[in-house]
Design a protein around this motif. Structure first.
Motif, mmCIF file in Angstrom:
data_model
loop_
_atom_site.group_PDB
_atom_site.id
_atom_site.type_symbol
_atom_site.label_atom_id
_atom_site.label_comp_id
_atom_site.label_asym_id
_atom_site.label_seq_id
_atom_site.Cartn_x
_atom_site.Cartn_y
_atom_site.Cartn_z
ATOM 1 N N ARG A 73 0.837 -1.215 0.000
ATOM 2 C CA ARG A 73 0.000 0.000 0.000
ATOM 3 C C ARG A 73 0.865 1.257 0.000
ATOM 4 O O ARG A 73 0.560 2.253 -0.632
ATOM 5 C CB ARG A 73 -0.927 0.024 1.226
ATOM 6 C CG ARG A 73 -1.926 -1.101 1.322
ATOM 7 C CD ARG A 73 -2.996 -1.016 0.245
ATOM 8 N NE ARG A 73 -2.671 -1.781 -0.956
ATOM 9 C CZ ARG A 73 -2.904 -3.080 -1.117
ATOM 10 N NH1 ARG A 73 -3.460 -3.778 -0.168
ATOM 11 N NH2 ARG A 73 -2.586 -3.689 -2.253
ATOM 12 N N LEU A 77 0.940 4.340 -2.584
ATOM 13 C CA LEU A 77 0.745 5.736 -2.159
ATOM 14 C C LEU A 77 1.875 6.620 -2.686
ATOM 15 O O LEU A 77 1.640 7.731 -3.173
ATOM 16 C CB LEU A 77 0.676 5.813 -0.635
ATOM 17 C CG LEU A 77 -0.631 5.323 -0.012
ATOM 18 C CD1 LEU A 77 -0.455 5.025 1.475
ATOM 19 C CD2 LEU A 77 -1.745 6.363 -0.206
ATOM 20 N N LEU A 89 -4.324 10.205 -5.962
ATOM 21 C CA LEU A 89 -3.975 9.980 -4.550
ATOM 22 C C LEU A 89 -5.235 9.607 -3.754
ATOM 23 O O LEU A 89 -5.231 8.664 -2.969
ATOM 24 C CB LEU A 89 -3.308 11.230 -3.950
ATOM 25 C CG LEU A 89 -3.047 11.146 -2.446
ATOM 26 C CD1 LEU A 89 -2.096 9.983 -2.108
ATOM 27 C CD2 LEU A 89 -2.469 12.459 -1.901
ATOM 28 N N ARG A 90 -6.312 10.305 -3.982
ATOM 29 C CA ARG A 90 -7.555 10.011 -3.246
ATOM 30 C C ARG A 90 -8.051 8.591 -3.535
ATOM 31 O O ARG A 90 -8.554 7.912 -2.642
ATOM 32 C CB ARG A 90 -8.641 11.016 -3.609
ATOM 33 C CG ARG A 90 -8.424 12.360 -2.932
ATOM 34 C CD ARG A 90 -9.535 13.316 -3.288
ATOM 35 N NE ARG A 90 -9.396 14.572 -2.564
ATOM 36 C CZ ARG A 90 -10.422 15.337 -2.194
ATOM 37 N NH1 ARG A 90 -11.645 14.979 -2.477
ATOM 38 N NH2 ARG A 90 -10.217 16.463 -1.542
ATOM 39 N N CYS A 93 -5.936 6.280 -1.496
ATOM 40 C CA CYS A 93 -6.292 6.419 -0.078
ATOM 41 C C CYS A 93 -7.600 5.671 0.210
ATOM 42 O O CYS A 93 -7.726 4.988 1.229
ATOM 43 C CB CYS A 93 -6.437 7.890 0.310
ATOM 44 S SG CYS A 93 -4.861 8.739 0.421
ATOM 45 N N LYS A 94 -8.549 5.766 -0.701
ATOM 46 C CA LYS A 94 -9.827 5.057 -0.509
ATOM 47 C C LYS A 94 -9.592 3.550 -0.472
ATOM 48 O O LYS A 94 -10.205 2.843 0.324
ATOM 49 C CB LYS A 94 -10.793 5.381 -1.654
ATOM 50 C CG LYS A 94 -11.505 6.699 -1.497
ATOM 51 C CD LYS A 94 -12.510 6.834 -2.626
ATOM 52 C CE LYS A 94 -13.371 8.065 -2.458
ATOM 53 N NZ LYS A 94 -14.296 8.264 -3.565
ATOM 54 N N VAL A 96 -6.939 1.989 0.521
ATOM 55 C CA VAL A 96 -6.347 1.629 1.821
ATOM 56 C C VAL A 96 -7.439 1.652 2.899
ATOM 57 O O VAL A 96 -7.539 0.731 3.714
ATOM 58 C CB VAL A 96 -5.192 2.589 2.203
ATOM 59 C CG1 VAL A 96 -4.585 2.170 3.536
ATOM 60 C CG2 VAL A 96 -4.121 2.631 1.120
ATOM 61 N N MET A 97 -8.276 2.680 2.881
ATOM 62 C CA MET A 97 -9.322 2.798 3.915
ATOM 63 C C MET A 97 -10.319 1.645 3.849
ATOM 64 O O MET A 97 -10.987 1.344 4.833
ATOM 65 C CB MET A 97 -10.046 4.144 3.779
ATOM 66 C CG MET A 97 -9.211 5.303 4.299
ATOM 67 S SD MET A 97 -10.155 6.836 4.420
ATOM 68 C CE MET A 97 -9.925 7.513 2.787
ATOM 69 N N THR A 103 -13.478 2.809 8.454
ATOM 70 C CA THR A 103 -13.272 3.777 7.356
ATOM 71 C C THR A 103 -13.984 3.295 6.081
ATOM 72 O O THR A 103 -14.452 4.120 5.294
ATOM 73 C CB THR A 103 -11.771 4.018 7.063
ATOM 74 O OG1 THR A 103 -11.052 2.826 7.275
ATOM 75 C CG2 THR A 103 -11.207 5.129 7.900
ATOM 76 N N LEU A 137 -5.799 8.294 6.453
ATOM 77 C CA LEU A 137 -5.797 8.244 4.989
ATOM 78 C C LEU A 137 -6.812 9.233 4.411
ATOM 79 O O LEU A 137 -6.832 9.504 3.212
ATOM 80 C CB LEU A 137 -6.124 6.814 4.507
ATOM 81 C CG LEU A 137 -4.945 5.811 4.397
ATOM 82 C CD1 LEU A 137 -3.979 6.233 3.296
ATOM 83 C CD2 LEU A 137 -4.205 5.610 5.696
ATOM 84 N N TYR A 166 3.414 6.855 5.721
ATOM 85 C CA TYR A 166 2.489 7.522 4.787
ATOM 86 C C TYR A 166 2.459 9.034 5.040
ATOM 87 O O TYR A 166 2.571 9.839 4.113
ATOM 88 C CB TYR A 166 1.101 6.884 4.936
ATOM 89 C CG TYR A 166 -0.067 7.803 4.716
ATOM 90 C CD1 TYR A 166 -0.435 8.231 3.444
ATOM 91 C CD2 TYR A 166 -0.840 8.235 5.807
ATOM 92 C CE1 TYR A 166 -1.526 9.079 3.265
ATOM 93 C CE2 TYR A 166 -1.924 9.074 5.628
ATOM 94 C CZ TYR A 166 -2.252 9.498 4.360
ATOM 95 O OH TYR A 166 -3.325 10.343 4.191
#
Ligand SMILES: C[S@@+](CC[C@H](N)C(=O)[O-])C[C@H]1O[C@@H](n2cnc3c(N)ncnc32)[C@H](O)[C@@H]1O
Length: 275
Positions: A73, A77, A89-90, A93-94, A96-97, A103, A137, A166
């Protein structure tokens, strides 16, 4: 049984729980607290070990899907940040969440969640995230100042190491730390503190956890939230239940409270400072 026997029994229990692969990276302080409770409640040592592991699963293990694979991950990132494209990037991040149930449940509302809750609180230059899970994240969704600091606390060492690595990639000052917040509540002075879906979880270990944390946290504003569905997906009148619960916790304060209901979460903005 003498106090000394009790103590060595507790040490044995902590050691035994920490040797299990699922719990070896958890804060020993938390294992200690839960182990002590279970030794007094259960009929024998074996039952106390089992009950301690069950409780750790309920308050922490159940949220992780076991496929976090933090090194992979982190590479994703890094690559996303190098593109310089905020949308990419978003997306990462999603992804990973999605490995943490708490999350994951917030993903469908993420775009409104932080803009609704934080837009009137700006400028925000410091955040404290208590029992954070993978919520850091969400930093790309937060309206932070360019020199902002983010303090994050949870009980899993690999998760904490990942969050530090991160956050070091982002243009903020980030610091994550493994800590049992029940024994040692963070006290950094911040603009906003997050207690997201954490009070019901911690109150399973200590009935006074919510009451104490709300008072000890040193923030201008608290954002406190509660789930509106259980982990199993059932809605059991949780909205009314948690609204009543929060108001009871704040009964003896003069703090301003404002609530926002989202499809998957009930949130409260609490202004602690009078000015
Ligand atoms: C319901 S999840 C909430 C996660 C995050 N706040 C969010 O809403 O996305 C509860 C979190 O509390 C953490 N936790 C449980 N007991 C804790 C303790 N004593 N100290 C710090 N964190 C704890 C768990 O590891 C888990 O990540």
């Amino acid at each position: 049984m003498s106090e000394l026997d009790d103590l060595s029994l507790l040490e044995r229990l902590v050691q035994e729980v920490l040797t299990s692969p699922k719990y070896r990276d958890i804060s020993p302080a938390l294992v200690h607290t839960i182990g002590m409770q279970e030794l007094t409640r259960r009929r024998n040592f074996k039952e106390a070990v089992k009950a301690t592991k069950n409780k750790l699963h309920q308050v922490a293990g159940a949220y992780l899907d076991g496929r976090e694979s933090y090194p992979d991950r982190l590479i994703e990132l890094q690559a996303a940040i190098q593109t310089g494209d905020a949308h990419i990037l978003r997306q990462v991040c999603k992804k990973v969440m999605s490995h943490h149930a708490s999350t994951r449940e917030r993903l469908p509302i993420l775009d409104q969640f932080y803009s609704t809750l934080l837009s009137d609180l700006t400028p925000i230059s410091s955040i404290l995230d208590i029992a954070c899970g993978l919520n850091p994240l969400a930093i790309p969704w937060l309206p932070l100042t360019s020199d902002a600091t983010y303090y994050a606390y949870d009980i899993y060492q690999p998760m904490i190491d990942f969050l530090n690595a991160y956050m070091s990639l982002l243009p903020i000052k980030g610091r994550a730390q493994r800590r049992d917040v029940l024994q040692s509540c963070p006290t950094e002075r911040v603009d906003v503190a997050f207690l997201l879906k954490t009070i019901p979880c911690l109150e399973q270990i200590d009935r006074k956890a919510g009451y104490n944390l709300l008072r000890t946290i040193n923030a201008r504003y608290l954002i406190v939230s509660f789930p509106v569905h259980s982990l199993g997906g059932y809605n059991k009148g949780m909205l009314t239940h948690y609204t009543t619960h929060l108001h009871r916790l704040l009964e003896d304060t003069q703090w301003e409270v404002h609530n926002e209901v989202f499809a998957t979460e009930l949130a409260f903005i609490i202004k602690k400072d009078a000015h």
